[in-house]
Design a protein around this motif. Structure first.
Motif, PDB file in Angstrom:
ATOM      1  N   PHE A 194       0.827  -1.197   0.000  1.00 28.90           N
ATOM      2  CA  PHE A 194       0.000   0.000   0.000  1.00 28.90           C
ATOM      3  C   PHE A 194       0.865   1.253   0.000  1.00 28.90           C
ATOM      4  O   PHE A 194       0.678   2.159  -0.805  1.00 28.90           O
ATOM      5  CB  PHE A 194      -0.916  -0.014   1.223  1.00 28.90           C
ATOM      6  CG  PHE A 194      -1.594   1.291   1.441  1.00 28.90           C
ATOM      7  CD1 PHE A 194      -2.658   1.664   0.629  1.00 28.90           C
ATOM      8  CD2 PHE A 194      -1.160   2.160   2.417  1.00 28.90           C
ATOM      9  CE1 PHE A 194      -3.269   2.879   0.815  1.00 28.90           C
ATOM     10  CE2 PHE A 194      -1.776   3.380   2.597  1.00 28.90           C
ATOM     11  CZ  PHE A 194      -2.837   3.745   1.803  1.00 28.90           C
ATOM     12  N   LEU A 248       1.273   4.098  -2.819  1.00 31.92           N
ATOM     13  CA  LEU A 248       0.930   5.475  -2.503  1.00 31.92           C
ATOM     14  C   LEU A 248       2.071   6.413  -2.888  1.00 31.92           C
ATOM     15  O   LEU A 248       1.847   7.491  -3.437  1.00 31.92           O
ATOM     16  CB  LEU A 248       0.647   5.582  -1.003  1.00 31.92           C
ATOM     17  CG  LEU A 248      -0.345   6.657  -0.621  1.00 31.92           C
ATOM     18  CD1 LEU A 248      -1.704   6.325  -1.199  1.00 31.92           C
ATOM     19  CD2 LEU A 248      -0.438   6.763   0.886  1.00 31.92           C
ATOM     20  N   ASP A 299       2.025   7.136  -6.433  1.00 34.73           N
ATOM     21  CA  ASP A 299       0.999   8.113  -6.772  1.00 34.73           C
ATOM     22  C   ASP A 299       1.503   9.541  -6.664  1.00 34.73           C
ATOM     23  O   ASP A 299       1.193  10.387  -7.478  1.00 34.73           O
ATOM     24  CB  ASP A 299      -0.182   7.983  -5.801  1.00 34.73           C
ATOM     25  CG  ASP A 299      -1.059   6.829  -6.160  1.00 34.73           C
ATOM     26  OD1 ASP A 299      -0.732   6.161  -7.141  1.00 34.73           O
ATOM     27  OD2 ASP A 299      -2.059   6.623  -5.468  1.00 34.73           O
ATOM     28  N   LYS A 318      -2.342  -1.696 -11.592  1.00 37.77           N
ATOM     29  CA  LYS A 318      -3.549  -0.865 -11.512  1.00 37.77           C
ATOM     30  C   LYS A 318      -3.200   0.615 -11.395  1.00 37.77           C
ATOM     31  O   LYS A 318      -3.913   1.464 -11.922  1.00 37.77           O
ATOM     32  CB  LYS A 318      -4.393  -1.287 -10.320  1.00 37.77           C
ATOM     33  CG  LYS A 318      -4.841  -2.725 -10.355  1.00 37.77           C
ATOM     34  CD  LYS A 318      -6.184  -2.876 -11.019  1.00 37.77           C
ATOM     35  CE  LYS A 318      -6.590  -4.331 -11.057  1.00 37.77           C
ATOM     36  NZ  LYS A 318      -7.886  -4.552 -11.656  1.00 37.77           N
ATOM     37  N   LEU A 335      -2.216   1.852 -14.806  1.00 36.02           N
ATOM     38  CA  LEU A 335      -3.367   2.136 -15.659  1.00 36.02           C
ATOM     39  C   LEU A 335      -3.963   3.498 -15.321  1.00 36.02           C
ATOM     40  O   LEU A 335      -4.301   4.291 -16.207  1.00 36.02           O
ATOM     41  CB  LEU A 335      -4.446   1.057 -15.470  1.00 36.02           C
ATOM     42  CG  LEU A 335      -4.109  -0.313 -16.012  1.00 36.02           C
ATOM     43  CD1 LEU A 335      -5.184  -1.315 -15.627  1.00 36.02           C
ATOM     44  CD2 LEU A 335      -3.958  -0.261 -17.526  1.00 36.02           C
ATOM     45  N   ASP A 336      -4.058   3.762 -14.028  1.00 38.61           N
ATOM     46  CA  ASP A 336      -4.622   5.022 -13.586  1.00 38.61           C
ATOM     47  C   ASP A 336      -3.754   6.199 -14.044  1.00 38.61           C
ATOM     48  O   ASP A 336      -4.244   7.193 -14.551  1.00 38.61           O
ATOM     49  CB  ASP A 336      -4.728   4.989 -12.052  1.00 38.61           C
ATOM     50  CG  ASP A 336      -5.429   6.196 -11.510  1.00 38.61           C
ATOM     51  OD1 ASP A 336      -6.663   6.165 -11.465  1.00 38.61           O
ATOM     52  OD2 ASP A 336      -4.743   7.170 -11.156  1.00 38.61           O
ATOM     53  N   MET A 361      -7.388  -0.021   1.545  1.00 37.02           N
ATOM     54  CA  MET A 361      -7.588  -0.681   0.257  1.00 37.02           C
ATOM     55  C   MET A 361      -8.240   0.251  -0.737  1.00 37.02           C
ATOM     56  O   MET A 361      -7.852   0.357  -1.884  1.00 37.02           O
ATOM     57  CB  MET A 361      -8.502  -1.900   0.412  1.00 37.02           C
ATOM     58  CG  MET A 361      -7.869  -3.191   0.797  1.00 37.02           C
ATOM     59  SD  MET A 361      -6.562  -3.694  -0.281  1.00 37.02           S
ATOM     60  CE  MET A 361      -7.414  -3.974  -1.822  1.00 37.02           C
ATOM     61  N   ALA A 404      -8.323   3.407  -0.652  1.00 32.99           N
ATOM     62  CA  ALA A 404      -7.607   4.663  -0.880  1.00 32.99           C
ATOM     63  C   ALA A 404      -6.575   4.517  -1.995  1.00 32.99           C
ATOM     64  O   ALA A 404      -6.176   5.489  -2.613  1.00 32.99           O
ATOM     65  CB  ALA A 404      -6.918   5.105   0.404  1.00 32.99           C
ATOM     66  N   VAL A 405      -6.154   3.284  -2.250  1.00 32.40           N
ATOM     67  CA  VAL A 405      -5.160   3.072  -3.303  1.00 32.40           C
ATOM     68  C   VAL A 405      -5.827   3.238  -4.655  1.00 32.40           C
ATOM     69  O   VAL A 405      -6.998   2.909  -4.826  1.00 32.40           O
ATOM     70  CB  VAL A 405      -4.561   1.657  -3.196  1.00 32.40           C
ATOM     71  CG1 VAL A 405      -3.468   1.458  -4.209  1.00 32.40           C
ATOM     72  CG2 VAL A 405      -4.011   1.436  -1.818  1.00 32.40           C
ATOM     73  N   LYS A 406      -5.067   3.761  -5.586  1.00 32.96           N
ATOM     74  CA  LYS A 406      -5.635   3.994  -6.917  1.00 32.96           C
ATOM     75  C   LYS A 406      -5.973   2.698  -7.639  1.00 32.96           C
ATOM     76  O   LYS A 406      -5.372   1.675  -7.404  1.00 32.96           O
ATOM     77  CB  LYS A 406      -4.647   4.791  -7.753  1.00 32.96           C
ATOM     78  CG  LYS A 406      -4.702   6.241  -7.385  1.00 32.96           C
ATOM     79  CD  LYS A 406      -3.871   7.076  -8.308  1.00 32.96           C
ATOM     80  CE  LYS A 406      -4.020   8.515  -7.876  1.00 32.96           C
ATOM     81  NZ  LYS A 406      -2.928   9.333  -8.363  1.00 32.96           N
ATOM     82  N   GLY A 407      -6.905   2.825  -8.554  1.00 33.03           N
ATOM     83  CA  GLY A 407      -7.281   1.671  -9.360  1.00 33.03           C
ATOM     84  C   GLY A 407      -8.380   0.886  -8.678  1.00 33.03           C
ATOM     85  O   GLY A 407      -8.488   0.893  -7.454  1.00 33.03           O
ATOM     86  N   GLY A 408      -9.203   0.225  -9.489  1.00 36.10           N
ATOM     87  CA  GLY A 408     -10.293  -0.564  -8.935  1.00 36.10           C
ATOM     88  C   GLY A 408     -10.213  -1.975  -9.443  1.00 36.10           C
ATOM     89  O   GLY A 408      -9.397  -2.280 -10.325  1.00 36.10           O
ATOM     90  N   PRO A 409     -11.043  -2.862  -8.907  1.00 30.55           N
ATOM     91  CA  PRO A 409     -10.961  -4.269  -9.297  1.00 30.55           C
ATOM     92  C   PRO A 409     -11.251  -4.509 -10.777  1.00 30.55           C
ATOM     93  O   PRO A 409     -10.817  -5.511 -11.326  1.00 30.55           O
ATOM     94  CB  PRO A 409     -11.997  -4.954  -8.410  1.00 30.55           C
ATOM     95  CG  PRO A 409     -12.812  -3.884  -7.814  1.00 30.55           C
ATOM     96  CD  PRO A 409     -12.005  -2.636  -7.829  1.00 30.55           C
ATOM     97  N   ASP A 448     -10.508  -2.456 -13.407  1.00 29.71           N
ATOM     98  CA  ASP A 448      -9.687  -1.728 -14.382  1.00 29.71           C
ATOM     99  C   ASP A 448      -8.873  -2.712 -15.198  1.00 29.71           C
ATOM    100  O   ASP A 448      -8.335  -3.662 -14.662  1.00 29.71           O
ATOM    101  CB  ASP A 448      -8.693  -0.805 -13.654  1.00 29.71           C
ATOM    102  CG  ASP A 448      -9.408   0.326 -12.959  1.00 29.71           C
ATOM    103  OD1 ASP A 448     -10.613   0.458 -13.196  1.00 29.71           O
ATOM    104  OD2 ASP A 448      -8.774   1.054 -12.178  1.00 29.71           O
ATOM    105  N   ARG A 464      -6.605  -5.497  -6.527  1.00 30.47           N
ATOM    106  CA  ARG A 464      -7.664  -4.701  -5.894  1.00 30.47           C
ATOM    107  C   ARG A 464      -8.890  -5.574  -5.636  1.00 30.47           C
ATOM    108  O   ARG A 464     -10.017  -5.140  -5.838  1.00 30.47           O
ATOM    109  CB  ARG A 464      -8.076  -3.499  -6.746  1.00 30.47           C
ATOM    110  CG  ARG A 464      -6.956  -2.616  -7.162  1.00 30.47           C
ATOM    111  CD  ARG A 464      -6.414  -1.812  -5.998  1.00 30.47           C
ATOM    112  NE  ARG A 464      -5.415  -0.882  -6.460  1.00 30.47           N
ATOM    113  CZ  ARG A 464      -4.122  -1.185  -6.610  1.00 30.47           C
ATOM    114  NH1 ARG A 464      -3.693  -2.386  -6.292  1.00 30.47           N
ATOM    115  NH2 ARG A 464      -3.272  -0.289  -7.032  1.00 30.47           N
TER     116      ARG A 464
END
Lengths: 378, 604, 325
Positions: free
Chosen positions: A214, A218, A221, B448, B451-452, C27, C29-34, C36, C286
């Motif tokens: 995580f 982050l 990001d 992921k 991708l974002d 979980m 808060a992290v970018k991307g979703g299940p 994507d 995710r």
């Protein structure tokens, strides 16, 4: 004298022995915990050699730019996956700079990676020292090449730098948090202690792989934002690992403080009117320090392995920089029954295993040397 | 000895006993879980997301679904053209808008029901239903009323929130009778028959879903998919599944074409690491893997069981055209000129990938990509690179960068965390550093996040790839329409959009391809993307496997697979080029599982 | 005793709540979703999918629904269908987003026994090797035996286990074909991964045993036992070992939890369908529900095993009172 003699007889000692013992005891009396420990550490051959090895290796990796090695990062695909050969080497270091032209900082940076400078430009300076000593000469591929044709020997030495730095910094971070948290908890005692330790328990039961993934995500990001204030992924990497490893340290320190708090000599100091800071620094800290150092020598290998694990997952150090973790995971990826690229596995493994072994043995040695119960023995 | 001294002994005895029981239990457990080896085993590369045809997207899922379900038509394994499946024959109206399918009589579901036209009507409507959440629903939007049915839903607060505002009848899919299905399209679609052979439109059994829902009222609708419940109509049935391990399939003897299905049992493995998959193959643990790791390629290349073929995919770098310096086409051109394509193909990927100077892979039928700027063509690779670098530096200078101009800002090559992408990125970084003196860094992100980052244009240069859905340049070229979801470069060009959209409504293939070619020329002129190479397939297949063909879609159909006998294998080997290396073939030497042998056995 | 357990239970509830809520919001808060993928979805389709799994709700509502057992959806979960998802509090972890044919409970039910089995094999031999190496080197402290035992035991933590696995594969699969290279199902499949997995634990156990033994051997009651003239073997086995193994016991708690939940690296290399891979894969995919499921399971295991360890402590060393823990 006769009486003394008879008591000596009873102990089975000769007089000269007794005199020698007394002399030694006198000399010994003023010895501090540390010089005593040092003495015993030197007696422990395994630990002593481990220490020497580590110091030597640490120096080598700090002075890595000075050795006439090939670039650890510049790809040379046509020369990929060569088995080790005993070839003297050639003079193509900094090939982009024509012979006779001055070597610019930029040229050196290009050979290694952007931002290659070292602390206060030390690495740049070391490369210039190297050029002065060895000229453009560089070694042959004595340990073979990897999938992009880079020299494995050079990568091992440069990788040791990253791994050692990560391990040291992360261990120190964990030490800092752990010691502060643990000693505070131990000293306060009672409800606060209980609460603080329950928090540690909670943190323990969170699978930390999860937290690390995580956090690393982050960081990715906010990479640009972080970089603009001078924080790169490596830095955060240290912090993350340190933040993961402080829990055990906190527990160990707290346990030690707790047991020390009620010891007779602390009581005695208190009765004699010693101030609290004096008790803390003169009595508690040195006693805690020993266990902290022991634990530290065990945390460092653990952190190195953890870095390797993250590299295995692809979450480790960013290329073109190398670490032992990346080398090890690259090596294992090359295992197949058709052709075994043994040099990709064997050499990094030897470097890593010998360092970690030395650290562990040193840790054991330190434990023996610093154990207050062992004082004066051995 | 007193009692307290006995206690530890007792405790130790208990401990030993406990450990021993555990060990025995372990042995028993593995014995029970042990499966007889299957007739054929292949590695599918990952665990399938689901067996529900309507909600899948991936290639691995497709392979398994083709084993257990069958649509109106299936594909010919050689050229991917539609061949009869559940539909015996079909008619297409003269205006190319109405398709009428005549179903095979007597085809059975595994629960004994007959496969009928209403099954197809219901299944396709289910796929389009917004509440099914089908990712591939858009593949059916060529059908009249389909798009509106999927996309227009009751808003929040409405009693039927989330349901379509249109009735199912608004979609032009009709079962005219038990064996006749009629589908009406919005506009003529040349590849519609291909779509009908695409696995997401395969049918499911309505009774299966409804009964499972009734018996185990489960809110996630997965009970019907369990191996013991699922009802299928394909060549195999699901016997058992273990997550991340394997799917065991057994032959469906009631399948209409069962005589031609060779393998009684088949195992579908889910090994994700390419190197592990290859090792399992090489040690005889499976008979087909579709992905190999780079390091073994030089050793695999001469082998008869490894035979890479062109594949409908392209590997490329996206450039973020919304920010300087990359908003300048000269900069992008300079980057493209010094892209070390040949080096990557020859030294890094090594499987015979073709350097890409255009975007559409060369084997899309009847279409040729426009001539594009390939840089210098004379001399050795090194000389060409030097000439290209020279030109690229001039371009950069024109754009105002380099000696005498602004310093070129440091930028990142962005890629998702994977060894092969890393190697390519390191090579490209080195080339740009060496030839243009640019400061390049690498930045890898977990999938992921990557991708974002790409969608939100938070990168400078980013690694990408695209695999075509069907054999038409359109599936590549329509990516870069201005504002499209998959554009991800911030680039847009009005003329390009006009050409691509015009091509959709153009029925004359020659004119249509001409428009697409002009569009591609614009793309390659403007270079919002830098193509690197065209894909090849990476199949490592047991030499004895028959019915396995290479095709540009890299689609494989287990239904047609069988073991060759020695004779057929020898005949196959007789046609090899001289330098091929013969390897020990997997599979039974007597070739028990050839369709011919199967038929012979059935007729006995 | 009862009070101790009750207090433990209270802390357990708090821990579980904290862990669940922290990981739930982390979980998300992290970018991307299940859902994507390389191919970005049409917005309308994306909205449909999100609606199906309630990802369109705000996070607090999602959390409440996840904890259960409430039905927050005024229309039932799917239109008119009845709501049956119980929520975590009823032991229902919901569906997996990545493995959509399985519930999280199914997945854990399938993979936990595999990891547990492998872990048992690993732990058994780790204990056997670790304790004997530890005892031997403590008794012959400083001797060649001590040094070589320690070297061997430290070997387990001197290399990453994927490297050790690599060496073993080269040796026992390619050069001497004794074992299958990967997979799961037979005893042979368990040998190499079990060995690799156990090696790390063996190293720690050996070290802890040695430390514990040295500590105990220097204690008064051992000296008394020696002085009483008891046979050294008797002293070691009956008296010293008991105290010397204390650190090992306390280590076994978290270690067992770790070993039961599997090892990602070993499982990946040997392609074993155990729990370990879910810890990382669920996070990278995710797969919110699966990630939550394995986290909660891990928490429960760690907590339960630590409590057992504390109880075992009092059995091994009568001087320790539960309240001190």
């Amino acid at each position: 004298m006769a009486a003394t003699n008879s008591s000596l007889d009873r102990l089975g000692l000769k007089e000269e022995d007794a005199v020698r013992l007394l002399r030694e005891a006198k000399a010994f009396k003023g010895e501090s915990l540390w010089s005593d420990a040092w003495r015993r550490l030197r007696r422990n051959r395994v630990a002593w050699w481990s220490l020497l090895f580590l110091v030597g290796f640490g120096l080598m990796s700090f002075l890595a730019p000075i050795f006439p090695l090939r670039s650890p990062s510049q790809p040379n695909p046509p020369g990929q996956l060569q088995a080790p050969i005993m070839q003297w080497g050639d003079s193509e270091f900094l090939e982009a700079v024509p012979e006779g032209q001055p070597v610019t900082d930029k040229a050196i940076e290009d050979t290694y990676w952007p931002g290659f400078r070292g602390i206060f430009g030390a690495d740049q300076a070391l490369v210039r020292v190297r050029l002065a000593i060895f000229g453009r000469w560089q070694t042959g591929h004595w340990m073979g090449t990897d999938e992009l044709g880079r020299d494995v020997m050079s990568r091992i030495l440069w990788g040791s730098r990253t791994s050692i730095i990560v391990a040291l910094v992360a261990a120190l971070v964990s030490l800092l948090i752990g010691v502060v948290y643990g000693s505070f908890s131990g000293l306060m005692g009672g409800r606060i202690d209980n609460l603080m330790m329950r928090i540690v328990d909670i943190l323990y039961s969170i699978p930390f792989i999860f937290v690390v993934i995580f956090l690393i995500t982050l960081i990715g990001d906010y990479k640009q934002e972080l970089e603009s204030i001078g924080i790169d992924r490596m830095t955060v990497f240290y912090l993350v690992i340190g933040a993961v490893y402080w829990l055990t340290m906190a527990r160990v320190v707290r346990g030690q403080v707790l047991s020390l708090k009620n010891k007779e000599f602390i009581e005695a100091a208190r009765v004699m009117g010693a101030s609290i800071p004096r008790i803390l620094f003169a009595h508690i800290v040195p006693n805690v320090l020993s266990i902290v150092i022991i634990y530290l020598t065990l945390t460092i290998p653990a952190v190195m392995l953890f870095e390797a694990f993250l590299s295995f997952l692809g979450l480790g150090i960013e290329p073109p920089k190398v670490s032992w973790g990346t080398l090890a995971s690259d090596g294992t990826a090359a295992i197949n029954p058709l052709r075994i690229f043994w040099w990709l596995v064997v050499f990094p493994s030897i470097a890593m295993a010998s360092t970690l072994l030395a650290l562990n043995l040193l840790g054991d040695g330190l434990r023996d040397a610093l154990d207050p119960k062992m004082r004066g023995k051995d | 000895m007193d009692a307290s001294a006995l206690a530890p002994k007792l405790r130790a005895a208990v401990a030993v006993l406990l450990l021993f029981t555990l060990l025995l239990g372990a042995v028993a457990l593995t014995r029970g879980a042990r499966l007889e080896p299957a007739d054929f085993t292949f590695n599918n590369g990952t665990e399938v997301q689901t067996l529900d045809p309507a909600t899948v997207t991936g290639v691995p899922e497709g392979r398994v679904i083709r084993c257990i379900f069958e649509g109106l038509v299936i594909k010919d394994p050689k050229d991917l053209s539609p061949v009869p499946g559940m539909a015996e024959r079909w008619e297409i109206s003269d205006d190319r808008l109405t398709y009428t399918f005549h179903l095979r009589k007597g085809a059975k579901w595994t629960n004994g029901d007959e496969v009928t036209a209403p099954d197809f009507e219901w299944s396709m409507l289910r796929m389009l239903d917004p509440q099914t959440g089908s990712e591939y629903a858009y593949q059916l939007w060529y059908i009249e009323g389909a798009k509106a049915y999927t996309t227009e839903v009751h808003p929040e607060g409405h009693p039927q929130q989330g349901q379509s505002i249109h009735p199912p009848e608004s979609v032009a899919i009709r079962a005219l009778d038990r064996y006749t299905l009629e589908i009406k399209l919005k506009a003529p679609t040349p590849f519609f028959m291909e779509l009908m052979g695409f696995y997401p439109v395969f049918p499911v059994n309505r009774r299966n879903l409804e009964e499972a829902q009734e018996r185990w009222p489960d809110s996630w609708e997965i009970e019907w998919l369990r191996p013991e419940n699922i009802v299928t109509n394909g060549p195999w049935k699901v016997q058992s599944r273990r997550v991340n391990d394997r799917i065991r399939l057994v032959k469906n003897h009631d399948y209409w074409d069962a005589d031609n299905v060779a393998f009684e049992t088949m195992d579908v493995l889910a090994i994700e690491q390419a190197s592990t998959g290859v090792n399992v193959y090489l040690t005889g643990g499976c008979n087909f893997v579709d992905k190999v790791n780079d390091n073994v390629v030089p050793q695999l290349m001469p082998r008869e069981d490894f035979n890479p073929q062109p594949y409908l995919g392209v590997y490329f770098y996206r450039v973020n055209t919304t920010q300087p310096p990359f908003d300048d086409v000269r900069v992008r051109k300079a980057l493209s000129l010094t892209m070390p394509r040949e080096l990557i193909c020859e030294q890094i990927t090594k499987m015979g990938q073709v350097p890409a100077y255009s975007f559409v892979p060369p084997m899309t039928i009847d279409y040729t990509s426009p001539e594009t700027d390939r840089g210098a063509t004379e001399g050795s690779a090194e000389e060409r690179m030097r000439a290209n670098a020279q030109r690229a530096r001039e371009l950069l200078a024109e754009a105002g960068y380099g000696p005498g101009g602004k310093p070129f800002p440091t930028f990142d090559i962005h890629y998702n965390t994977l060894e092969s992408h890393k190697k390519i990125a390191e090579t490209v970084m080195d080339a740009w550093k060496r030839n243009l003196g640019l400061n390049v860094k690498l930045r890898n992100e977990e999938w992921k996040v990557y991708l974002d980052t790409q969608s939100n244009l938070r990168y400078d240069v980013s690694r990408s790839a695209w695999i075509g859905d069907y054999m038409d340049p359109n599936t590549f070229v329509d990516l870069f329409l201005d504002g499209g979801e998959n554009n991800k470069t911030g680039w847009g060009n009005a003329e390009y959009d006009r050409l691509v959209q015009g091509a959709v409504n153009e029925f004359d293939p020659a004119k249509r391809f001409d428009m697409l070619e002009r569009a591609e020329a614009i793309l390659m002129d403007e270079l919002p993307i830098i193509p690197i190479y065209f894909y090849v397939t990476q199949n490592l297949v047991a030499p004895r496997l028959g019915g396995f063909y290479s095709n540009p879609g890299d689609e494989h159909f287990p239904k047609f697979w069988y073991w060759m006998d020695d004779e057929e294998l020898a005949a196959k080997r007789a046609q090899y080029p001289d330098d091929w290396e013969i390897v020990d073939p997997h599979g039974p030497p007597e070739g028990l599982y050839s369709p011919a042998a199967m038929r012979a056995r059935v007729s006995q | 005793m009862l009070q101790f357990l009750l207090r433990r239970l209270m802390w357990f509830a708090i821990t579980l709540l904290v862990v669940t809520s922290v990981s739930f919001f982390l979980m998300r808060a992290v970018k991307g979703g299940p859902f994507d993928g390389e191919r970005k979805l049409d917005p309308a389709i994306e909205a449909n999918i999100n609606a199906r799994y309630h990802l369109d709700w705000n996070k607090y509502k999602q959390f409440a629904q996840y904890m259960g057992p409430f039905n927050l959806d005024e229309r039932g979960l799917f239109g008119t269908r009845e709501q049956v998802f119980g929520g975590v509090l009823t032991g229902d972890f919901g569906p997996s987003f990545r493995y959509r044919d399985f519930t999280v409970n199914d997945i854990i039910g399938q993979s936990l026994p595999i990891s547990a089995l492998l872990g048992t094999v690993a732990m058994m031999w780790a204990l056997a090797l670790g304790i004997s190496a530890g005892v031997a080197s403590a008794l012959r402290r400083g001797s060649g035996l001590d040094v070589s035992m320690r070297l061997a035991a430290t070997g387990g933590i001197a290399l990453p286990n994927f490297v050790i696995a690599g060496f073993l594969i080269i040796l026992f699969v390619f050069l001497i074909p004794l074992f299958p290279v990967a997979g799961w199902g037979t005893i042979q499949h368990m040998m190499l991964p079990g060995f690799c997995l156990g090696l790390v634990f063996a190293a720690y156990i050996a070290r802890l045993t040695r430390t514990g033994m040295l500590e105990t051997l220097s204690q008064d009651h051992i000296r008394t036992a020696h002085a009483k003239g008891l046979a050294p073997r008797h002293v070691v086995l009956r008296h010293a070992l008991k105290g010397g193994l204390l650190p090992v016991v306390s280590y076994l708690g978290p270690a067992t939890a770790g070993i039961l939940t599997g090892s990602l690296v070993i499982e990946r290399i040997f392609n074993i369908p155990g729990m370990g891979s879910h810890f990382v894969n669920s996070a990278t995919n995710r797969d919110y529900t699966l990630a939550m499921g394995v986290t909660i399971l891990y928490t429960v295991l760690v907590y339960a095993l630590n409590t057992i360890v504390d109880l075992a402590y009092t059995l091994l060393d009568p001087r320790i009172k539960l309240e001190e823990q």
